[in-house]
Motif scaffolding. Sequence first.
Motif, PDB file in Angstrom:
ATOM      1  N   ASN A 107      16.099  -6.248   6.459  1.00 13.33           N
ATOM      2  CA  ASN A 107      15.163  -6.833   7.397  1.00 13.33           C
ATOM      3  C   ASN A 107      13.728  -6.379   7.162  1.00 13.33           C
ATOM      4  OD1 ASN A 107      17.042  -8.361   8.711  1.00 13.33           O
ATOM      5  ND2 ASN A 107      17.283  -6.962  10.421  1.00 13.33           N
ATOM      6  N   SER A 108      13.509  -5.329   6.368  1.00 15.80           N
ATOM      7  CA  SER A 108      12.144  -4.883   6.126  1.00 15.80           C
ATOM      8  C   SER A 108      11.350  -5.928   5.347  1.00 15.80           C
ATOM      9  CB  SER A 108      12.140  -3.538   5.410  1.00 15.80           C
ATOM     10  OG  SER A 108      12.709  -3.660   4.130  1.00 15.80           O
ATOM     11  N   VAL A 109      12.028  -6.884   4.730  1.00 15.60           N
ATOM     12  CA  VAL A 109      11.338  -7.962   4.034  1.00 15.60           C
ATOM     13  C   VAL A 109      10.545  -8.796   5.036  1.00 15.60           C
ATOM     14  CG1 VAL A 109      11.665 -10.032   2.638  1.00 15.60           C
ATOM     15  CG2 VAL A 109      13.066  -8.029   2.207  1.00 15.60           C
ATOM     16  N   ILE A 110      11.171  -9.124   6.170  1.00 19.33           N
ATOM     17  CA  ILE A 110      10.488  -9.792   7.276  1.00 19.33           C
ATOM     18  C   ILE A 110      10.825  -8.981   8.521  1.00 19.33           C
ATOM     19  CG2 ILE A 110      10.189 -11.883   8.645  1.00 19.33           C
ATOM     20  CD1 ILE A 110      11.354 -13.459   6.257  1.00 19.33           C
TER      21      ILE A 110
ATOM     22  N   THR B 257      10.298 -22.886   9.748  1.00 19.50           N
ATOM     23  CA  THR B 257      10.530 -22.323   8.414  1.00 19.50           C
ATOM     24  C   THR B 257      10.463 -20.798   8.454  1.00 19.50           C
ATOM     25  OG1 THR B 257       9.683 -24.304   7.333  1.00 19.50           O
ATOM     26  CG2 THR B 257       9.703 -22.273   6.026  1.00 19.50           C
ATOM     27  N   TRP B 258       9.451 -20.252   9.106  1.00 14.83           N
ATOM     28  CA  TRP B 258       9.302 -18.797   9.176  1.00 14.83           C
ATOM     29  C   TRP B 258      10.478 -18.160   9.916  1.00 14.83           C
ATOM     30  CZ3 TRP B 258       3.648 -19.596  11.004  1.00 14.83           C
ATOM     31  CH2 TRP B 258       2.813 -19.760   9.888  1.00 14.83           C
ATOM     32  N   LEU B 259      10.890 -18.765  11.022  1.00 16.81           N
ATOM     33  CA  LEU B 259      12.007 -18.210  11.790  1.00 16.81           C
ATOM     34  C   LEU B 259      13.318 -18.382  11.041  1.00 16.81           C
ATOM     35  CD1 LEU B 259      13.042 -16.779  14.281  1.00 16.81           C
ATOM     36  CD2 LEU B 259      13.055 -19.007  15.469  1.00 16.81           C
ATOM     37  N   ARG B 260      13.479 -19.477  10.345  1.00 15.74           N
ATOM     38  CA  ARG B 260      14.695 -19.689   9.551  1.00 15.74           C
ATOM     39  C   ARG B 260      14.799 -18.616   8.467  1.00 15.74           C
ATOM     40  NH1 ARG B 260      19.628 -20.427   8.974  1.00 15.74           N
ATOM     41  NH2 ARG B 260      20.369 -21.958   7.503  1.00 15.74           N
ATOM     42  N   GLU B 261      13.690 -18.303   7.808  1.00 21.89           N
ATOM     43  CA  GLU B 261      13.688 -17.242   6.798  1.00 21.89           C
ATOM     44  C   GLU B 261      14.114 -15.913   7.413  1.00 21.89           C
ATOM     45  OE1 GLU B 261       9.690 -17.387   5.288  1.00 21.89           O
ATOM     46  OE2 GLU B 261      10.135 -19.076   3.958  1.00 21.89           O
TER      47      GLU B 261
END
Length: 143
Positions: free
Chosen positions: A9-12, A123-127
């Motif tokens: 999760n540190s990626v996002i 898109t951001w939330l899906r990622e």
Amino acid sequence: MNHNDSAANSVIASQLVADNARLQILPKHFGAHHLYVENLVFVFARTLVPTYRGGYWRFYELSNGGFYMAPEMASARVCVEGNGFEGELTADAIGITVCLFAFSHGSFVLTGHAGETCARHYTWLREYSWLHPEQSLISAAID
């Protein structure tokens, strides 16, 4: 408060929005259409979560530019009539799922910049959802 459950999760990362910033956060992300988008979230919560009866929502900003809301509630059953999904999700996963439905809907019904904003937030939330511990349930619910 960092809302990460694993190193992946540190990626996002998600960050809980402070109480004193709550009033500005929806306009920051959705501009003049913020009340419409917020209402969509509540409509989808009532539609998808049979036991949802309203309440306090926590707001989160994502390091990739995104945003989502999650209800303050216990885990609950989510039912998606359109695809036959039924499963128990945590409040955080419910929030992500409901927001994905709301942002998707907004991307189709709002025109111009407002629709594009909803599409970007989807898109951001899906990622971010791909990194969530309940990713498989979220994906099954929105497919």
